[in-house]
Design a protein around this motif. Structure first.
Motif, short mmCIF file in Angstrom:
data_model
loop_
_atom_site.label_atom_id
_atom_site.label_comp_id
_atom_site.label_asym_id
_atom_site.label_seq_id
_atom_site.Cartn_x
_atom_site.Cartn_y
_atom_site.Cartn_z
N THR A 152 74.07 14.36 4.85
CA THR A 152 73.42 15.61 4.44
C THR A 152 73.37 15.77 2.92
O THR A 152 72.77 16.73 2.43
CB THR A 152 74.12 16.82 5.05
OG1 THR A 152 75.49 16.84 4.64
CG2 THR A 152 74.05 16.78 6.58
N GLY A 163 60.52 23.10 7.82
CA GLY A 163 61.75 22.70 7.16
C GLY A 163 61.67 23.05 5.69
O GLY A 163 60.79 23.80 5.25
N ARG A 198 59.94 15.79 11.13
CA ARG A 198 60.99 14.85 10.74
C ARG A 198 60.63 13.39 10.98
O ARG A 198 60.87 12.53 10.14
CB ARG A 198 62.29 15.18 11.48
CG ARG A 198 63.46 14.32 11.01
CD ARG A 198 64.70 14.49 11.84
NE ARG A 198 65.83 13.82 11.22
CZ ARG A 198 66.07 12.51 11.29
NH1 ARG A 198 65.23 11.73 11.97
NH2 ARG A 198 67.11 11.97 10.69
N ASP A 199 60.09 13.09 12.18
CA ASP A 199 59.96 11.69 12.56
C ASP A 199 58.91 11.52 13.64
O ASP A 199 58.25 12.49 14.06
CB ASP A 199 61.32 11.14 13.03
CG ASP A 199 61.97 12.00 14.11
OD1 ASP A 199 61.25 12.76 14.80
OD2 ASP A 199 63.20 11.91 14.28
N SER A 241 53.78 14.30 7.56
CA SER A 241 55.13 13.78 7.75
C SER A 241 55.21 12.30 7.36
O SER A 241 54.20 11.60 7.28
CB SER A 241 55.54 13.93 9.22
OG SER A 241 55.15 15.19 9.74
N LYS A 265 66.30 7.07 7.70
CA LYS A 265 65.20 7.03 8.66
C LYS A 265 63.99 6.34 8.08
O LYS A 265 63.36 5.48 8.71
CB LYS A 265 64.86 8.47 9.08
CG LYS A 265 63.76 8.59 10.13
CD LYS A 265 62.37 8.78 9.51
CE LYS A 265 62.22 10.12 8.82
NZ LYS A 265 60.80 10.31 8.32
N LEU A 291 67.52 11.25 5.92
CA LEU A 291 66.07 11.01 5.95
C LEU A 291 65.72 9.72 5.21
O LEU A 291 64.78 9.02 5.60
CB LEU A 291 65.33 12.20 5.35
CG LEU A 291 65.29 13.47 6.20
CD1 LEU A 291 64.43 14.53 5.52
CD2 LEU A 291 64.76 13.19 7.61
#
Length: 303
Positions: free
Chosen positions: A276, A10, A66-67, A96, A240, A237
């Motif tokens: 975003t 990413g 990401r997760d 991460s 999250k 994010l």
């Protein structure tokens, strides 16, 4: 030169892997969307079709994902997970932002496979990744951290040792909570300034000059004056990460009502279409006619 596999390209991962190439390491790259590898391949990286293929023969395997679900799949997938292909004595480095519970479980899986492990998430965003100025918040034994420190320093300005595996992850979640709470209150302050008919630019300059304002907060306040919010740390994010923060605190029986309230604010920003945008885009909830629902206690708060 170290043989390194880098999994997850990413916005952050691409920049981190490029720093490793520039430092002269032998880098193999994998990403779920192969096109993300193109610039790195052009710079000398070798492509791999799967995480397992990338990890095979690597001395160090680094993931930037990401997760939790993405991390679990990349490391442990029965078909092509990286861990199954790693050599005895290799090092798995998870950069991460994840949950402490999952990271500790991954560390145990690595130990069963004869693979060393460190969780080394990063403090910093795209400009720091580009310039090799990230800070690594690292968990793991001193032996493992001594081994990977030169590699991490090719991507960053410092390595901060937190303790056993999982410690780096806890530190990272607390760093993100600390910054996110500041951004959330700064967005509210912007709303108050506008409603009070103060000149926002002049007020921000005043606040930024005071000792109470950190350099990061000053930058965030100035960013909030903009009408566009190019994404370095996107709101989705942040949402999250706050979910992980609140869950981690709950598992420890430790109340975090302020973080819980901030979590609800960022969740509302996502639901209102700002996911975003950069983290500072949360200010859009508080502009004139903005969509913030002040009648609802933010999700995740506990008082």
């Amino acid at each position: 030169m170290t043989r390194i596999a880098f999994l997850g390209l990413g916005a952050m991962g691409r920049r981190m892997a490029m720093r490793l190439l520039k430092a002269g390491h032998d880098v193999t790259v994998w990403n779920r969307t192969p096109a993300a590898c193109d610039a790195l391949i052009a710079a000398g990286a070798a492509p791999a079709d799967t995480p397992a293929a990338a990890a095979r023969g690597a001395e160090v395997v680094i993931a930037m994902l990401r997760d939790d679900p993405a991390s679990r799949s990349v490391w442990l997938s029965a078909e092509d997970g990286a861990l199954s292909a790693m050599a005895d004595g290799a090092v798995a480095v998870e950069c991460s932002t994840l949950t402490p519970g999952w990271v500790r479980a991954l560390a145990a899986d690595c130990a069963r496979c004869g693979v060393a492990f460190s969780d080394s998430p990063v403090a910093g965003s795209l400009p720091q990744a580009e310039a090799g100025q990230l800070h690594f918040l690292s968990g793991g034994t001193d032996t493992v951290l001594d081994r990977i420190e030169p590699i991490l320093r090719a991507m960053g300005a410092g390595l901060h040792r937190g303790g056993a595996a999982g410690a780096g992850t806890v530190l990272k979640l607390m760093v993100n909570a600390f910054y996110g709470v500041q951004v959330a209150i700064l967005a509210e302050i912007h709303g108050v300034l506008r409603q009070a008919d103060l000149d926002p630019e002049a007020a921000v300059e005043t606040l930024a000059a005071l000792p109470v304002t950190s350099p990061a907060s000053a930058m965030a306040m100035k960013s909030m004056l903009s009408d566009t919010f190019p994404s370095a740390f996107p709101v989705h994010l942040v949402d999250k990460d706050f979910g992980y923060v609140v869950a981690a605190a709950a598992a420890l029986g430790t109340p975090m009502p302020v973080a819980g309230a901030a979590s609800g604010v960022f969740r509302q920003a996502v639901s209102r279409g700002f996911g975003t945008d950069n983290i500072t885009g949360v200010v859009q909830l508080y502009r004139a006619g903005g969509p913030f629902n002040s009648t609802v206690l933010p999700s995740g708060s506990s008082i």
